[in-house]
Enzyme design. Sequence first.
Site, PDB file in Angstrom:
ATOM      1  N   ASP A   7     -11.247   1.495  -0.974  1.00 45.36           N
ATOM      2  CA  ASP A   7     -10.300   2.388  -0.308  1.00 45.36           C
ATOM      3  C   ASP A   7     -11.036   3.268   0.702  1.00 45.36           C
ATOM      4  O   ASP A   7     -10.715   4.440   0.891  1.00 45.36           O
ATOM      5  CB  ASP A   7      -9.496   3.254  -1.295  1.00 45.36           C
ATOM      6  N   HIS A  25       0.845  -1.210   0.000  1.00 41.36           N
ATOM      7  CA  HIS A  25       0.000   0.000   0.000  1.00 41.36           C
ATOM      8  C   HIS A  25       0.873   1.249   0.000  1.00 41.36           C
ATOM      9  O   HIS A  25       1.954   1.253   0.592  1.00 41.36           O
ATOM     10  CB  HIS A  25      -0.896  -0.016   1.255  1.00 41.36           C
TER      11      HIS A  25
END
Length: 324
Positions: A285, A164
């Site tokens: 997200d 990430h």
Amino acid sequence: MNGKIALEEHFAINDTIEDSRVYARPEMWEGLRAKLLDFETERLDQMDEHGVEYAILSLNSPAVQAIFDVPRAIEVARKANDLLAEQIARHPKRFGGFAALPMQDPDAAARELERCVQQLGFHGFLVNGFCQVGSEDRVAYYDGDQYRDFWSVAAALKKPFYMHPRDPLASREPIYDGNPWLCGPTWAFAVETSIHALRLMGSGLFDRHPELQMVLGHLGEGIPFNVWRIDHILRKGRRGMAAEKEIGEYLRSNVHLTTSGNFRAPTLLSSMLEMGSDRIMFSVDYPFEKHADAASWFDTVHISENDRRKIGRDNAIKLFDLKL
Ligand code: GRE
Ligand code: ZN
């Protein structure tokens, strides 16, 4: 589409929540803060409303990776993982977990990963890019030799990991000076994360551990769009690249993408052409993006219903061996 599975869905704990203040306009901060700390109220309502059956949750960026005091990084990772495990136990059909790891200490990170997978039932781990080790300016990337044993442990557990984004350190990246709009998710996240992912591929990590699987968000942080050119150039000379294969081969054997924060048909279609539809998975997200935006786009984007089923649900079930 009902029954979607989402993989880049974030929470914070009291020890990490202040990381996120910089990402919100002042008038939006209280709302973002509440969403990051919430598990059972708005998060589950939003999932229900937009057909997301199951979400694998992770601490949001940069969290443990930015805690350069190593014992504290170990402690906060443990605390976050324990808190996540409690929430999963309350909603085992709705939430799964990615471990937060104190990568500052590769041995402690390996032990925490084993604990999270073997005792807490997590689906792998998520790292927010490089970690700071011992002092603010000292950084480590995970292709380093000190991570050799860590990767052996991770590969033996047979769970994927999620690479990430995080922001680069301002002190080391003068190219962003005076241009704060380029930092964070607009551009710097993808640059930072794509280079780190390429470093892992180029280090021979996936030669040593051919079964190891890496997940990239945001439809691949730009790599699928540029992979032909990377390999085209490397064919003329390896220039110190240690790995045995071409980057495109790792992309098609060891990498999966999610749609997190990148709700755009041409980008999805291009990724499907490069990777095939078996290596792409739906994500939102949350809470940095809205379920409504992700789902209304994904549920209607012009792909075949077979591909929608795979990307929305079946690929994640297969990759993470989910028992839903
Ligand atoms: C993310 O998780 O992708 C994220 C952050 C912080 C700001 C923006 C963003 O963690 O998309
Ligand atoms: Zn994210």
